[in-house]
Design an enzyme around this catalytic site. Structure first.
Site, short mmCIF file in Angstrom:
data_model
loop_
_atom_site.label_atom_id
_atom_site.label_comp_id
_atom_site.label_asym_id
_atom_site.label_seq_id
_atom_site.Cartn_x
_atom_site.Cartn_y
_atom_site.Cartn_z
CD GLU A 1 25.20 -23.02 14.54
OE1 GLU A 1 25.16 -22.66 13.47
OE2 GLU A 1 26.49 -23.33 14.91
CG ASN B 1 29.74 -17.85 12.59
OD1 ASN B 1 30.78 -17.25 13.06
ND2 ASN B 1 29.52 -19.15 12.92
CG HIS C 1 30.42 -22.27 16.25
ND1 HIS C 1 30.90 -23.36 15.53
CD2 HIS C 1 29.51 -21.72 15.21
CE1 HIS C 1 30.40 -23.43 14.19
NE2 HIS C 1 29.71 -22.77 14.13
CB SER D 1 23.43 -26.23 5.20
OG SER D 1 24.62 -26.87 5.50
CD GLU E 1 33.00 -24.25 12.62
OE1 GLU E 1 33.37 -22.97 12.42
OE2 GLU E 1 32.09 -24.69 11.61
CE LYS F 1 30.94 -21.43 10.62
NZ LYS F 1 30.74 -22.76 10.19
N GLY G 1 27.89 -26.52 7.32
CA GLY G 1 29.02 -26.25 6.02
C GLY G 1 29.01 -27.46 5.20
P1 PGA Z 1 26.86 -22.93 7.68
O1 PGA Z 1 27.42 -22.70 9.18
O2 PGA Z 1 25.54 -22.05 7.72
O3 PGA Z 1 27.88 -22.66 6.90
O4 PGA Z 1 26.40 -24.54 7.72
C1 PGA Z 1 26.52 -22.34 10.44
C2 PGA Z 1 27.22 -22.28 11.73
O5 PGA Z 1 28.41 -22.94 11.65
O6 PGA Z 1 27.12 -21.39 12.42
#
Ligand code: PGA
Length: 241
Positions: free
Chosen positions: A167, A10, A97, A204, A99, A12, A173
């Site tokens: 998640e 992903n 997601h 992560s 976000e 983003k 992140g």
């Molecule tokens: P990350 O994000 O691997 O940077 O923690 C995962 C995600 O939000 O899909």
């Protein structure tokens, strides 16, 4: 449960045309050496989808989007419909997601409508769920995830058209990965509610922890954010499947 591990990158809101092309080339160069147990999906920003689909056309790498609108078309400035994603050659779309839930105030009902729109276009919906730090500290993570699952998965969802991504928001992140025990516990809990749907872990994930996460019971793959932007890291994760 699924025979192949799904490794989903992903990106983003990251990537310009040149670095996107270079990153995809690196994955394509590695693809012939990748374990047959890995199925790779890349989810670049919407403006890069067309070129990503062309670049991966004769490979086993599939392309997905990061969101879709629930309606097919209409006066929704700035949005992209599932039909448009299908038309562009996408096979997957991430919905719900954290976000999107946080910054775009998407509810689980919104997420279900988006997943339904994806299914109507024969796209595979990757439905994200996960608790916040405060919810885990309060011990309510299972309750929260169960409610998200119940409200975000539309009728007609099957193991063929739906993937669940667990998640935990506090692990996204942050460099803070859930422990293998946390992952095993939550994935067992989710399995009890979604039967055969593949369940991914995200938060992560990197090449150094991918192996143990990918080999935890009920983990059918990973949803990778930050580490999917570094070709070496992402390839390391694919090779751990
Ligand atoms: P990350 O994000 O691997 O940077 O923690 C995962 C995600 O939000 O899909």
């Amino acid at each position: 449960m699924a025979s192949q591990k799904l490794i989903v990158g992903n990106w983003k809101m990251n990537g310009l045309q040149d670095d996107a092309r270079a990153r995809i080339s690196a994955v394509l160069d590695y693809a012939p050496k990748a374990p047959s147990s890995a199925k790779v999906v890349l989810c670049p920003p919407v403006i890069l989808l067309n070129s990503a689909v062309s670049q991966t056309a004769s490979s086993s790498v599939a392309i997905g989007a990061q969101d879709c609108h629930a309606e097919k078309s209409g006066a929704y400035t700035g949005n992209t419909s599932a039909e448009m994603l299908k038309d562009a050659g996408c096979r997957y779309v991430i919905v719900g997601h954290s976000e999107r839930r946080q910054y775009h105030k998407e509810s689980s009902e919104d997420v279900a409508a988006k997943a339904k729109a994806a299914h109507e276009q024969n796209l595979i919906a990757i439905i994200c769920v996960g608790e916040t730090d405060a919810e885990r500290s309060a011990g309510t993570q299972e309750e929260i995830v169960l409610e998200q699952l119940q409200k975000s998965i539309p009728a007609g969802s099957t193991a063929e058209n739906t993937v669940i991504a667990y998640e935990p928001v506090w692990a996204i992140g942050t460099g803070k990965t859930a422990t293998v025990q946390d992952v095993a516990d939550m994935h067992r809990f989710i399995r009890g509610h979604v039967s055969a749907m593949p369940i991914l872990y995200g938060g992560s994930v990197k090449s150094s922890n991918a192996q143990e996460i990918l080999h935890t019971e009920n983990v059918d793959g990973v949803l990778v954010g930050g580490a999917s932007l570094k070709a070496d890291e992402f390839i390391g994760i694919i090779s751990a499947s």
